[in-house]
Design a protein around this motif. Sequence first.
Motif, PDB file in Angstrom:
ATOM      1  N   MET A 131       0.793  -1.232   0.000  1.00 57.81           N
ATOM      2  CA  MET A 131       0.000   0.000   0.000  1.00 57.81           C
ATOM      3  C   MET A 131       0.828   1.288   0.000  1.00 57.81           C
ATOM      4  SD  MET A 131      -2.993   0.049  -0.671  1.00 57.81           S
ATOM      5  CE  MET A 131      -4.219  -1.168  -0.340  1.00 57.81           C
ATOM      6  N   ARG A 135       0.014   4.005  -2.911  1.00 59.07           N
ATOM      7  CA  ARG A 135      -0.496   5.356  -2.659  1.00 59.07           C
ATOM      8  C   ARG A 135       0.314   6.394  -3.424  1.00 59.07           C
ATOM      9  NH1 ARG A 135      -0.321   4.472   2.950  1.00 59.07           N
ATOM     10  NH2 ARG A 135      -2.054   3.116   3.462  1.00 59.07           N
ATOM     11  N   PHE A 258      -7.673   0.545  -3.047  1.00 58.80           N
ATOM     12  CA  PHE A 258      -6.575   1.516  -2.914  1.00 58.80           C
ATOM     13  C   PHE A 258      -6.918   2.816  -3.608  1.00 58.80           C
ATOM     14  CE2 PHE A 258      -5.614  -1.248  -6.527  1.00 58.80           C
ATOM     15  CZ  PHE A 258      -5.423  -0.336  -7.544  1.00 58.80           C
TER      16      PHE A 258
ATOM     17  N   PHE B 188      -8.617   2.541   1.561  1.00 57.36           N
ATOM     18  CA  PHE B 188      -7.590   3.519   1.927  1.00 57.36           C
ATOM     19  C   PHE B 188      -7.763   4.814   1.152  1.00 57.36           C
ATOM     20  CE2 PHE B 188      -5.730  -0.205   3.682  1.00 57.36           C
ATOM     21  CZ  PHE B 188      -5.074   0.276   4.790  1.00 57.36           C
TER      22      PHE B 188
END
Lengths: 258, 188
Positions: A131, A135, A258, B188
């Motif tokens: 992750m 990002r 995500f 997220f």
Amino acid sequence: MKKLFLLLLIFIAASTFADDIPGYSGYVNDYAQLITEKDKTSMEEVAKEVEEKTGAQIAVLTVKSMSPYTSIDQFGMAVAEKWKVGEKDKDTGIIIILTMEERQVRIEVGYGLEGIINDAKAGRIIDNNMMPYFRGGDFSAGFRRGLFKIADIIGNEMNVELDERTKMDNNVTETLCMVIFFIFIAYIFVMMIRRMNNAKRTGRRYYGSSFGTMYPGYGHGRGGFGGFSSRGCGGFGGGGFGGFGGGGFGGGGASRGF
Amino acid sequence: MKNKGLMIVLIIVAVVAIIFGWYISTRNSLVTLDEQTSSTWAEIDNQLQRRSDLIPNLVNTVKGYAKHESDVFNNVAEARSKLAGATTVEEKADGYNQMQSALGRLLAIAENYPELKSNTNFQALQDELAGTENRISVARKRYNDSVRTFNTKIKVFPSSIVAGNMGFEKKSYFEIADSARAVPQVQF
């Protein structure tokens, strides 16, 4: 007879079209084109090493879209059932899947690895190893770190020594490779100058074919560099992928958006 | 004349042998299918149990942050005991559905408690829960597929005759409510 054959062909074609799961051609199958050539090579080398030493198979799939599937869990299971990653009867397979359009990522764990990588651990691998890169938009690095982490866990649990590479970042390896490469080049250079000096002294001309005879490997193109790839330096093919083994999956693993 | 009589006898014997062979093989395939439904069902049962085992831990973790939401905890406990007492496929499916909505409410609480949401233990449990739920849905699909094959086979002629002789009956599907997933996707 001919008609029958044609009909059969059409049927086969139709059934492949109806099948929405992409096929595999190696450990890393990057249909969404997110992974750099270099990362792909090093991931395939690590996956190959894991398979040789433990029998476990790690596969990677990126797709642009998983349609007509609506959840990554279902899509992942369909891929697992089609690819059958992992050793037969041991079911030691694991697949990392990403779908770009739906922005989902999943680690699908085969029956035989559920004990080593339980769902919580799979989730943590995505959270901690993948992750942070995702990002920042660096999917290639995210996959690399994720796969290395999985290889590391499998290696540790099965008590085999894997190449150090799984523990260090690619950049470190790369620097090391660069240094080795420069030493190699410098060595050639020094040798050439020496020989040229020698040649001047003895009055013989020393150009042309001398290079090939001094360093036979170099004369044959890639031959001389072949040794690098096994240490993880070059981009010369992961090679020797033998297909997946027939492992079973039961839906273990973890997913994230995500 | 004598030869003709022998021929007839031979033909009758052959026909009987063929029918007998067909009967045996049909019988065997029915038994295999029956076994398949049992083993795929066992997997659902397994995963339901696994989920029930996760729940006390999950409830305790949530309780640490949200003691006063006793309604929700009671619902979960009730669904859990109902599921534990269920024996038939329908009862289990019922219990599953009730548990699903109770868990959905329990996890919804987490949305109001940021500290709980970032608790690593809670996150791990949530992953385990999601994984188990996914396993249940995989097992459910496999079970329902095997039931479909079985039910078709015992209904269709001529294997229906054999099934009737053996006393096989239609099996029930594991049907679950089409409601939302209990475990929200971690985003997220």
